[in-house]
Scaffold this active site. Structure first.
Site, short mmCIF file in Angstrom:
data_model
loop_
_atom_site.label_atom_id
_atom_site.label_comp_id
_atom_site.label_asym_id
_atom_site.label_seq_id
_atom_site.Cartn_x
_atom_site.Cartn_y
_atom_site.Cartn_z
CG ASP A 199 2.29 -0.46 8.15
OD1 ASP A 199 1.96 -1.02 7.09
OD2 ASP A 199 1.46 -0.17 9.04
CG HIS A 223 -0.41 -0.06 2.53
ND1 HIS A 223 0.00 1.05 3.23
CD2 HIS A 223 -0.19 -1.11 3.36
CE1 HIS A 223 0.44 0.70 4.42
NE2 HIS A 223 0.35 -0.61 4.53
CG ASP A 282 -2.47 4.33 2.81
OD1 ASP A 282 -2.15 3.28 2.23
OD2 ASP A 282 -3.41 4.38 3.63
CD GLU A 301 0.77 -4.23 5.66
OE1 GLU A 301 1.54 -3.86 6.57
OE2 GLU A 301 -0.11 -3.51 5.17
CD GLU A 347 -3.24 -1.36 5.07
OE1 GLU A 347 -3.34 -2.44 5.70
OE2 GLU A 347 -2.71 -0.32 5.56
CD GLU A 348 -1.56 2.16 7.60
OE1 GLU A 348 -2.35 1.77 8.48
OE2 GLU A 348 -0.41 1.70 7.48
#
Length: 307
Positions: free
Chosen positions: A134, A101, A103, A196, A168-169
């Protein structure tokens, strides 16, 4: 032209050539996996205002440098999904999808040793940047792995796709959710996907096959309202605490299993209280501004593979 002028011109040209050679050498030295990783980290894609455009441009440029097909698709305006493709020798087989991802979560600069988007590398090799773990490291690792394989003239049997999704976050509603529901995704004929996972401090990488499904739960407790100067039985907090205690005991039992080394975080049910929202004003009654006793607790429950 005087001899002095010839000497000065010759000296200037020599200096220019040396400068260009040194600059080219420095640029070459900086074109390393770590340098590319740092350049990606310096692009601010943190919420609440992730800047996706330069991130997409950077990743496209990297893809082109290793002859990967690249296309950006916007299922939601301003929130692109980047899809890279490495054709396999037998494209009739189901493909492999590697996902990452774009973001990252917000950063508070005042709480950082180095600015969160400077990607400073300390003498001991640590890189300081929001999103490094991340999960921008994974985004770059995919590309570097393909770069290394291509340098060895390796050709995959199955077609390999690499996807970079936004948001995604914050749930992925405008990113992965729309991507997997699209005709574009269907045509990829994905047979295996890798996303991930957990970071490794060593040279070993663990692959998890458990399917972790998030489940958001809201518990609302109500109780006897009244003036703050008096005490009452059956208040909302008392009622809420009964649920919290049950949740805490269950969470503790699962966490003990992880701490004992019997299972990893991904192999148990993890439950985490997210936030509490309390207090609902009531209208004035007989001259008193009463406050009804009502509270909510939001929980995020992740189901491990034992569910």
């Amino acid at each position: 032209m005087h001899n002095a002028d010839h000497s000065l011109l010759s000296l200037s040209l020599t200096t220019l050539v040396l400068f260009l050679l040194v600059s080219a050498q420095e640029d070459h030295q900086q074109d390393t996996p770590i340098a590319r990783f740092q350049r990606y980290l310096r692009i601010n894609t943190a919420h609440p205002n992730p800047d996706y455009s330069p991130a997409i441009s950077f990743l496209k440029l990297q893809a082109q440098s290793i002859q990967l097909q690249a296309r950006a698709i916007e299922f939601t305006p301003g929130k692109p999904v980047l899809l890279l493709t490495w054709p396999g020798s037998n494209p009739s087989l189901p493909s492999i999808l590697l996902n990452s991802h774009l973001d990252s979560v917000p950063a508070e600069p005042s709480k950082w040793v180095h600015p969160p988007f400077s990607a400073v590398r300390s003498p001991d090799g640590k890189i300081f940047a929001r999103g490094a773990q991340d999960d921008k490291c994974i985004a770059v690792q995919y590309l570097e792995a393909i770069r290394n394989l291509k340098a060895k003239n390796f050709v995959p049997i199955r077609t390999v796709h690499v996807s970079y999704v936004p948001d995604e976050e914050i749930g992925g509603v405008d990113g992965a959710a729309k991507f997997v529901a699209s005709k574009v995704f269907e045509e990829l004929r994905v047979g295996f996907a890798l996303d991930e996972g957990q970071a490794s401090p060593g040279d070993e990488f663990r692959v998890f096959y458990a399917d972790r499904s998030p489940w958001s739960l809201v518990i609302k407790a109500e109780g006897t309202p009244g003036h703050g100067s008096r005490m009452y039985d059956n208040t909302a907090m008392e009622n809420l605490m009964k649920s919290v205690e049950v949740i805490s005991r269950f969470r503790g039992s699962r966490f003990d299993v992880v701490k004992a080394g019997v299972a990893t975080n991904s192999e148990v049910i993890s439950i985490n209280p997210v936030y509490v929202k309390a207090g609902i004003p009531s209208p004035n009654v007989s001259g008193y501004n009463l406050c009804s006793s009502s509270l909510k607790i939001h929980l995020l429950i992740i189901n491990g593979d034992e569910c």
